[in-house]
Structure formats: C-alpha cells, structure tokens
Design an enzyme around this catalytic site. Structure first.
Site, short mmCIF file in Angstrom:
data_model
loop_
_atom_site.label_atom_id
_atom_site.label_comp_id
_atom_site.label_asym_id
_atom_site.label_seq_id
_atom_site.Cartn_x
_atom_site.Cartn_y
_atom_site.Cartn_z
N GLU A 97 82.40 158.82 20.83
CA GLU A 97 81.30 158.09 20.08
C GLU A 97 80.30 159.44 20.28
OE1 GLU A 97 81.73 153.85 21.95
OE2 GLU A 97 80.28 155.50 23.21
N ASP B 129 69.24 152.60 26.86
CA ASP B 129 69.54 153.39 27.58
C ASP B 129 69.18 154.10 28.78
OD1 ASP B 129 72.32 154.73 26.07
OD2 ASP B 129 70.59 154.82 25.05
#
Lengths: 265, 404
Positions: free
Chosen positions: A47, A58
């Site tokens: 990724e 995040d």
C-alpha cells in the site's frame, strides 16, 4: 485478464498462509528504494500512501509522515511516478494506493484512473469515500480494470455489510478496531469472527489492519485473516531509523506472518 | 409554505445533496453513526415533544426571540436604505451558535449519548456547546487548535469553568480545520457513546441540513418581525459567512421570497488577491473535506490551504454545501470584506449604535454600507448581528496598537 490480486491470494491459499501487506507513505524518506526492497523483504501486497493535509482517519505516525512528504514536495502525480518505477521492476506484487478523496477529486476521477492504470496500480483505498459516494471513482477505475478496495469496521453490521459488498473489488480491508491508524488492534478472536463474516458476505479476501505493530500481533491476526497490514510501525521505523530499519522490520513482520499457522477457514 | 418540488428550500435530497454539493464523505467506521443520526433527527423533527422542549429552552435559557432593531444612526451615516439588525448577539453566550448547540445536545440526550464532543476555532461554538452540555449534565470535550488556544485564552477559561475539557490540537497547522479533524478522530474512536456537535452548516449529511434547521429560527423570527414592524419583507438580507451557519439560518426562511436579495459576506482577510483570506466561494473551488463536497481553499494538488481572517470565527477553508449550491444557482450573492473593513465597521458600529459587534458581523456591515447606497432610501436591509464583540476587544486593541 487475471488480476494480480487474484493470483496473489490464490498463491497464499496454496501456501496455506496469510499474506503480509506493507504500507509506506509516498515521499517520506527514500520511497523509491523502500518500495523496491519490499517484495524481497516479504511483502505480498504493498500500500502506497498518498499524502493529504487533513488525514482525519490517521493517527499521529501517518499524519506526520504525510506532512513531511508534502513539505518535501510530494503530490499525487509524483506518487504515481513512484508507482510506475516500482511496477517497472516488480511485475507481480499488487500495488494499492491509499489516500483521501480531495487530491484524487482534484486530479479528476477519470484522469486519475487512467494514470493509475498506466502506472501499474491495482486498486485504490479512498478512506473518505464510503460506498454511498464512491461511484464516480469506482466507474472510472472499472474502465481500466482497477478496483476500489472497500473498508469494513467493527461498526459494520450485517445490513451495512451488504452495502459494502456491492461493488467491492480486489479485497476488503477490515479495520480491526474503532479508531485511527496505529491506534491498537482489536481482540484477535473478535477480529477472526468478523473476518469470516466479511469474507462470506463479499466473497473476497479480507485483509486486516489499523494498529498491528508487533510480530506477535501480526502472527495472531494472520491466523484468522487473509493478510495482515502494518502501516504506522513501518512508517515510524522508516522515519526514526531510515530505509534499512523499515526493511528489517518488514522482514521480521512478514516472517512472523509466514510462520503463523492458519486456522481452518 | 411553498412546496414546489424544485424549490430552493426543499434541499437536500435523500443522499444529503444540495445539487452537486453535500453528501456523506466519511470513513466507513462513521457511516452507521451518520445513518443512525439521520434517522434520529428525522424522528425528532416531527415529534411535538422535541419541539416543545427546544422552544422552552430557546425561550428561557437562550433568551429567544431576539429583538429586531432599527439601526437609525448607521442608516443616517450610510445615507441610503433603512438598516435593521436581527439581534442574535443578545443570546446567552453572545452569539447565534447556541441555537444549534441546544438542538443538537437535546438530540444527543434523546439518542442516549453520554459524551459530547465539539471542535472550536475562536471558542464561541466551544463555549456554547460547553454551556448546553453543563446544563444537561453531559461531559464535554472540546478540540481546539493550539494556536487558537493561545489567541483566545478567555474563551478557554470559560469552557473550563463550564466543566468542559479543552484538548489542544497540534496536528496539521493547529487551527479550526485541524480541530475538526481531531474531533472526527475522537468520534471514530468512540462511536458508540459519543455525539459530535458540529458548529456550522458543514460536515456529512445530516449536519448541514440539521444545523440549518436549528439556526433557521433566526430567519423565521426576523421574517415575522419585519412583517410586523414595517408591514413588508426586507429588500435584502445580509450575513457574514465562515462555515455559514448564521447566514443559512437567516436565508433559509427567505429562500422562496424572490423579492428578497440574499447576500453572504466572506472574509477577504488581507485581500483575496493576496491569497491570505478565508473566502471559499470567491477564492476557492469545489472539493471534498470534512464529510462534504463544497467550495474549498486548495492548491493545485488538492491539498487544503489555511484560511486567514482577523476573525477567528470566519477562519475556515470551506463553506457549507448549501451555500455552494445557492451560489451556483444564483439565488444568493456572495461578497467579501477585508480585515481592514471589518475593523473600521467594528469601531463605527460601537460609536454610532452603542453595539460592539463581533468581528464576524462587522464584515457583513461593510457590505451593508455599499448596499445601503446602492438600494437607496425607502428600501430595507436586514442584517444578522450574529455575535457581540466582547470576545474581540483584545484582538482589536492589538491591531489598533492600543495596549490594555
């Protein structure tokens, strides 16, 4: 054309093991060298994070990596160049881009899909595009045979799972815990049960992430899933110790995943 | 009530869209919550008990209805149209923000939430949320950019007095947008017990519509008060815009009144041409942030650019999606005013009307001045005085070089 996802997950099944997925942030450190080393270090899927100023899903490690990357001049176009350079050397390892909607929207859904396909990308995880909103990107990617990777979470109930399943491709990313990236892993038994449900509903491999940091946790999650993602820990190792430290961590984590016995599924 | 299917007042659609804007751009973890909130709000909206409770607290706790006031000396000064203020600065906590906080906290209570979170920029929404949370005995956590905490110490102390926990946000650039990111991160982590009180007409559906509905009390009252006082509707309704909640609350009840010009005033900061501004409609382009598609300040790569305004309440790089829709449809006009103009109007309004306006509505007043001449005598302008300026006196003194 058989997708790299299909080939990779079939190989993992044949080897009777879960895969290891490594997340790295584009533009934080020497990404080209890091990407190039990941397949050899044991990453089955990669990724590549696209930096965004406002990454609301995040945790601190990836937020800060994104800020550093942006400060260093990284952008979506350059991230696609990194993908292209990777693909030129590694024909088989699936490469997924993970990011937020606005930079892709601004690039243009169709242009982005065209350029991502040309760069050899296999799928996109767009954190803030839930199934209700991902159709423009999904259609644009589908025209090039690329997948939108959907997310399922502990809050996704059976009814919701139907929505997630419809139009999902490649694999499903199961977010193991309610929280941001790096927050900590959910209980392994809960995760394994959830993975089975998601797999049944979608017919796709289920990859588990958000909060897997250690070899022990990776091995534990590997027993009950199709692959394990580690992001924040690799990003931190890369920032604190440099490219080689990140590669060493990937080697240890992927070895732990390879060594884990798979539960019957 | 007008019920034409395509009437301006009928949006959003079932997907939470106002034309091309709005929607639900959130992480999957939050989707079940958003959908549950939408259902709960729909049910509450048509429940007479909810309305009765809201009305009672609006009257006794907030102080509604707020007065309509003829600004006679400013009218003389500007020498044109009659200027009327809707006095929402007289609300408890000093701004329109509490109209929305009251509605959302009552809804949170109804949904069984045991924890309230909010983001705040200048601290007005944080104070209003902390105030209502205190009244209903709910723990309240307010996310506030570290930079803003430094600039708005009195509001930080007020929130603490009200029992709220103020969490400094250092991520990103430590301003309102980062506080909103952090509140979203909290919500993702505590989905089960937490209600997120968003302070403006932005965020994922149903927030833009819900916040507008709670703020529409401004326009409903003002419309009835104008008819009562002068026997006709105003020729223009004017409000300042950051995220756009006071403007949307003022505009919405007038959307079907074609004779009423609706004018939003964005913060032009140091001037739109300098790049240092907060004017998303006049200086931005459509994008996706904080749960909705709308106009945003962004660079060539779609990265979000920090807003600038002397007024912390307008210092946001986006705008509510319904404004984006009304802008494109041409139903509302969106102008801007600079920091300098706002400072000038701040002082002028204090001297001539005995009302110290917040810096936010001081922006609106700058365009009211032009509009008064443009429309001329015999016409009427309604402006929402959405907040009082007590919170701004230190910042204004500093800008004017006065030591306190």
């Amino acid at each position: 054309m058989t997708s790299r996802f299909t080939t990779t997950f079939a190989r993992l099944r044949a080897e009777n093991r879960a895969g290891f997925v490594a997340y790295v942030m584009a533009g934080d450190g020497d990404t080209e060298a890091l990407l190039d080393a990941l397949p050899g270090a044991g990453a089955d899927v990669i990724e590549l994070g696209l930096p965004f100023t406002d990454p609301m899903a995040d945790g601190a490690a990836i937020q800060e990596a994104g800020q550093r990357a942006l400060k260093g001049g990284m952008n979506t176009k350059k991230a696609l160049q990194l993908a292209r350079a990777f693909r030129a050397k590694h024909a088989d390892t699936p490469l997924v881009l993970m990011g937020y909607a606005n930079p892709i929207h601004h690039y243009g859904w169709a242009d982005f899909a065209t350029d991502a396909a040309a760069a050899g990308v296999d799928g996109i995880i767009c954190v803030d595009l839930p199934p209700e909103e991902d159709k423009p990107l999904r259609d644009a990617l589908a025209a090039h045979g690329l997948s939108v990777i959907r997310l399922a979470t502990p809050t996704t109930d059976d009814e919701r799972l139907k929505t997630v399943a419809e139009g999902s491709g490649g694999f499903v990313y199961y977010v193991s815990t309610t929280g941001v990236t790096g927050a900590g892993i959910g209980a392994a038994t809960d995760v394994s049960a959830a993975v089975a449900l998601v797999r049944k509903a979608t017919g796709l491999p289920v990859v588990v992430g958000f909060g897997v940091r250690t070899e022990e946790a990776a091995a534990e999650i590997a027993k009950g899933s199709d692959a394990v993602v580690v992001g924040s820990a690799i990003v931190s190792a890369n920032h604190d110790g440099g490219t080689q430290a990140a590669i060493d961590l990937v080697k240890r984590l992927s070895a732990a995943v390879r060594g884990a016995m798979r539960d019957a599924s | 009530m007008n019920s034409r299917p395509n009437a301006f007042s009928q949006w959003p659609d079932a997907q939470g869209r106002f034309g091309d804007y709005g929607g639900r751009f959130v992480a999957e973890t939050l989707m079940p919550n958003i959908l549950r909130l939408e259902k709960a709000y729909e049910a509450a909206k048509s429940d007479p008990e909810f309305k009765a409770e809201l009305d009672e607290f609006a009257r006794d706790f907030v102080g509604r209805p707020s007065p309509l006031y003829f600004a006679e000396r400013l009218t003389e000064e500007f020498g044109g149209a009659d200027i009327w203020f809707k006095r929402d600065e007289l609300n408890h906590t000093g701004a329109h923000k509490i109209n929305n906080c009251l509605g959302q906290v009552l809804l949170a209570k109804r949904m069984g939430a045991t924890r309230i979170i909010a983001e705040t920029g200048a601290g007005q929404h944080g104070v209003a949320t902390a105030t209502v949370a205190a009244r209903f005995g709910l723990p309240c956590i307010v996310y506030m950019g570290a930079t803003d905490i430094e600039r708005q110490k009195p509001n930080v102390f007020r929130m603490k007095l009200l029992g709220a926990e103020v969490v400094p946000v250092t991520s990103g650039t430590g301003t309102l947008k980062d506080a909103m990111n952090e509140a979203l991160r909290d919500w993702v982590t505590h989905v089960k017990d937490t209600f997120y009180v968003i302070g403006t007409v932005a965020g994922p559906h149903p927030y833009p519509a819900m916040v507008r509905d709670f703020q529409s009390v401004i326009g409903r009252e003002a419309r009835a008060q104008m008819l009562d006082r002068i026997g006709k509707l105003p020729d223009a309704a004017v409000a300042c815009i950051g995220g756009g909640s006071n403007a949307m609350g003022l505009f919405h009840p007038f959307l079907e009144d074609e004779s009423v010009r609706l004018i939003g005033v964005e913060a032009a900061g140091k001037g739109i041409e300098t790049g240092e501004h907060a004017a998303s409609l006049n200086g931005g382009e459509p994008g996706i942030l904080h749960g909705n598609r709308t106009y945003l300040l962004q660079d060539a790569d779609g990265q979000i650019i920090d807003a600038h305004s002397i007024s912390a309440g307008l210092d946001y790089p986006g705008i509510g999606p319904e404004h984006a829709f009304l802008h494109d449809a041409g139903r509302a006009e969106y102008l801007s005013a600079t920091d300098e103009e706002a400072l000038e109007m701040f002082q002028l309004c204090a001297k001539l009307e005995g009302i110290i306006p917040a810096l936010e509505p001081a922006h609106a007043l700058a365009r009211v001045r032009d509009l008064a001449s443009e429309l001329g005598k015999g016409k009427t302008i309604l402006m929402n005085m959405c907040g009082r300026g007590d919170k701004d006196v230190f910042a204004v003194a500093e800008h004017l070089g006065v030591g306190l």
